[in-house]
Structure formats: structure tokens, C-alpha cells
Design an enzyme around this catalytic site. Structure first.
Site, PDB file in Angstrom:
ATOM      1  N   TYR A 136       0.787  -0.976  -0.003  1.00  0.00           N
ATOM      2  CA  TYR A 136      -0.202   0.105  -0.039  1.00  0.00           C
ATOM      3  C   TYR A 136       1.104   1.244  -0.012  1.00  0.00           C
ATOM      4  O   TYR A 136       0.962   1.946   1.087  1.00  0.00           O
ATOM      5  CB  TYR A 136      -0.806   0.089   1.355  1.00  0.00           C
ATOM      6  CG  TYR A 136      -1.836  -1.358   1.109  1.00  0.00           C
ATOM      7  CD1 TYR A 136      -3.077  -1.245   0.651  1.00  0.00           C
ATOM      8  CD2 TYR A 136      -1.540  -2.499   1.559  1.00  0.00           C
ATOM      9  CE1 TYR A 136      -3.764  -2.300   0.513  1.00  0.00           C
ATOM     10  CE2 TYR A 136      -2.078  -3.687   1.704  1.00  0.00           C
ATOM     11  CZ  TYR A 136      -3.580  -3.250   1.197  1.00  0.00           C
ATOM     12  OH  TYR A 136      -4.365  -4.815   1.003  1.00  0.00           O
ATOM     13  N   GLY A 181      19.742  -9.281   0.869  1.00  0.00           N
ATOM     14  CA  GLY A 181      20.702  -8.627   0.046  1.00  0.00           C
ATOM     15  C   GLY A 181      20.903  -7.243   0.539  1.00  0.00           C
ATOM     16  O   GLY A 181      22.131  -6.733   0.233  1.00  0.00           O
ATOM     17  N   ASP A 182      20.097  -6.635   1.280  1.00  0.00           N
ATOM     18  CA  ASP A 182      20.433  -5.282   1.817  1.00  0.00           C
ATOM     19  C   ASP A 182      21.610  -5.470   2.938  1.00  0.00           C
ATOM     20  O   ASP A 182      22.418  -4.593   3.079  1.00  0.00           O
ATOM     21  CB  ASP A 182      19.460  -4.613   2.628  1.00  0.00           C
ATOM     22  CG  ASP A 182      17.974  -4.696   1.633  1.00  0.00           C
ATOM     23  OD1 ASP A 182      18.367  -4.322   0.530  1.00  0.00           O
ATOM     24  OD2 ASP A 182      16.937  -4.726   2.100  1.00  0.00           O
TER      25      ASP A 182
END
Length: 371
Positions: free
Chosen positions: A120, A291-292
Site C-alpha cells: 500500500y 541482500g541489503d
């Protein structure tokens, strides 16, 4: 004073890494299953770039996050939580007309068919970031500016901003770019492949997964990815459980010297040194945020001028810390402990197996090794 040129002139290097991007409130399921069946959710935060900033700050670096959130309770929660990791959030802007983005996800791995995410974020405050409303002085105040392809997908204004920030200019910080291909964010647009390739080619340090390179560009294999991206000084190809391959022109196995973290972009050398670093065996709790965390570990070691192999190993260790917890963020191992593990010989590195709780300070090294 505004605009990229003014920001560059005014910047004083007081920060190690500045990360720009959208952060959202994320709702984590209380149990496995479809979103339709999960009875309740716990609140957390999620955002590729803020994840990197939090991990770097937790590892002892001076990190800043620049973003845009709504003037609402979720925006308050994001800024307060990110700041609690030691991240500088002074340059975050509040938007009175647009909301903070939120999303819900299932507990399954993002790469499986059963994984669900409900975003959202359309019309969010972050999607209104543009070249006209970001604080350039803050963005150019670090040794490294970390960006990702997620921001480019949020809006035309966000894409224009990334093009401004990756444009060559004197005194530009070292630009780190994580491709982060998210097809659903591009809303069916055919621009994603060309845009991500364009931005990656303008960066100094690029992170890309083999799977996303194949999905976005139809390119298979680390060598082929490097052929498509010859411009970045350092290219890190993430290969999942197979590890990571680092292409570093003129580096050899050691550091890139002062330019490695000073932000001084240098032309790519004619020949790469290619370093492959195996991944660790990990008892995975949730494959979100890894991944971060890898990017944060690699950047941390780059800032310290460590050899290429050690940069990738620190990336694997940071990823392993996140893989063994349910959310996107966790405290990394202490620097001393991480350095000891990184210094293991290849055989000992290959024997490591990391389970939930392995980062605890009182956990002895032999407790995380396989017999």
C-alpha cells in the site's frame, strides 16, 4: 542553496554512507500461511536503503538515511525506529499531503510461488521525491551515496532524481547502486530493463543478483553481466547459495587504495581481477533483507579498506545475521568477531554453519561450526 551542483560544493564529509530511498512500515505474519489466513501481524520496518543504513550504523559506521514520509503515526514510527539504530535521520522530510507506505507479507521465501506481498504505497510520500525537493547538501555529505533501483520505479520524479544523483560531476561521492529489480513496482512498464541498466552503468559500485540480471536483462552468468556493465569500478554479482563474484579492475585481492571509499570515481581498468567468495551455510529463518545486509557488510569492509575477499565475506556474515531472524533487521556480530571469522582459511570458512542466535556475544566460535 539547492540543486546538485550547490549540494556538491557545500558538502562536508561528516558521514560514511548516505542512503536514499523509501522506507515503509511492514507487517510480519504471526504464523505461516496465506495472507488470507494469517490472524495477526507484528509491526516492523522495511526498506532496502534504510536497511543498509541501519546495518551500517549497528556496525559502528556513521550512516544517514534520507527519505520522505507522511505526517502520520507510521511516519513517526519509521523515523524513530531507524534513528534508534544510530542512523542520522535529520534530513528526512515530512509530507502533510501523502501517507507513509505500508506493506504486509507472508513468512515464506520471496523466491517461492507461495510468497505474498501486499503493498500500500501508491501515492506515498516517498514517491513524491524529486530533484526539486531533496536536501542535496545531506545527500552529498558522505563518503558513499547508496541508492537502489526500487526508488527509480516509484515515480517519474523519483527516476529523474536518481538520474541527477548518478550523473558524473566533480566531487561526487562514490555511488553505490543495488539493482534491486522488483517487476511488480514497474506496473507492466517495459522501461525497467533499460532504466536499471542505465543507472547501474553510471554508478561506481554495483550489486546485482544473477537471478535478477537474467529476469531484467536476459543475461546469464557473472561474466556476461560484467560484459554488459563494464563501467562500474566494482561489480558484485550475488549468486545466492553459490556465493558472490566480485569484479574489481586493478584491485587484485587487496583494497582499491584511497579511492575505495573516498568517493573519487576512477576510470575502469582494462582488466578485472575476479574474486569468487563462497557463501556460508545458514539455517534460514526468513530470506528477507539478506541482500541489503550483504550490501551493508560489503560497504562496511570497503570503508575500512579491506581486501576484496574480506569485503565479500563481511557481506556474507551480515546476510547470515539477517537470515537467522524473522525480520529485515538485526544486530550484526561484533566487529572483532566478524573479523576473526573473515580471517579463517578457506577450509574453515567452508565448515561454518550459522544458526539462529549465532551473533550473540557469548556464543563461542566452535558452537557455530559443523563437526
Amino acid at each position: 542553496m539547492s540543486g546538485p551542483a550547490a549540494g556538491t560544493a557545500a558538502a562536508a564529509t561528516t558521514t560514511d554512507v548516505v542512503c536514499l530511498g523509501e522506507s515503509m512500515v511492514t507487517f510480519l505474519p504471526s504464523q505461516p500461511g496465506r495472507l488470507a489466513d494469517v490472524p495477526s501481524f507484528g509491526r516492523g520496518i522495511g526498506g532496502a536503503e534504510s536497511n543498509v543504513a541501519c546495518a551500517l550504523a549497528a556496525a559502528g559506521h556513521r550512516a544517514a538515511w534520507v527519505g520522505r514520509v507522511g505526517a502520520d503515526g507510521f511516519g513517526d514510527h519509521l523515523v524513530e525506529t531507524i534513528a534508534s539504530y544510530g542512523v542520522d535521520t535529520a534530513a528526512v522530510r515530512r509530507d502533510p499531503a501523502r501517507p507513509t507506505g505500508i506493506y504486509f507479507r507472508t513468512a515464506t521465501d520471496r523466491g517461492t510461488d507461495t510468497h505474498e506481498v501486499a503493498y500500500y504505497r501508491a501515492g506515498s510520500a516517498a514517491s513524491a521525491m524529486s530533484p526539486e525537493n531533496v536536501p542535496y547538501e545531506a545527500l552529498f555529505a558522505g563518503r558513499v551515496l547508496h541508492l537502489s533501483g526500487i526508488t527509480a520505479a516509484l515515480s517519474a520524479d523519483c527516476l529523474a532524481l536518481l538520474r541527477e544523483l548518478t550523473a558524473p560531476r566533480p566531487g561526487r561521492p562514490l555511488v553505490s547502486f543495488d539493482v534491486n529489480h522488483r517487476p511488480h513496482l514497474w506496473r507492466g512498464s517495459a522501461e525497467d530493463a533499460s532504466v536499471l541498466l542505465e543507472l547501474a552503468r553510471r554508478a561506481d559500485l554495483v550489486f546485482v543478483g544473477e537471478d535478477e540480471a537474467e529476469e531484467a536483462w536476459g543475461i546469464v552468468g557473472a561474466e556476461a553481466i560484467r560484459a554488459a556493465l563494464p563501467e562500474p569500478s566494482v561489480l558484485v554479482v550475488k549468486r545466492g547459495s553459490a556465493g558472490a563474484t566480485v569484479f574489481a579492475p586493478g584491485l587484485g585481492p587487496g583494497p582499491r587504495g584511497a579511492d575505495a571509499a573516498s568517493g573519487a570515481a576512477t576510470p575502469a581498468a582494462s582488466a578485472d581481477t575476479v574474486t569468487h567468495v563462497p557463501a556460508l551455510r545458514v539455517d534460514v529463518v526468513a530470506a528477507v533483507g539478506a541482500g541489503d545486509a550483504f550490501a551493508a557488510g560489503f560497504l562496511s569492509a570497503t570503508l575500512r579498506g579491506l581486501p576484496v575477499r574480506d569485503r565479500a565475506r563481511h557481506g556474507h556474515l551480515m546476510a547470515a545475521a539477517v537470515l537467522t531472524v524473522p525480520g529485515d533487521l538485526t544486530d550484526p556480530p561484533s566487529r572483532d568477531r566478524a573479523d576473526r571469522l573473515v580471517a579463517l582459511d578457506d577450509a574453515a570458512w567452508g565448515r561454518l554453519r550459522l544458526a539462529p542466535g549465532w551473533t550473540a556475544a557469548d556464543r563461542a566460535p566452535e558452537e557455530v561450526r559443523t563437526p
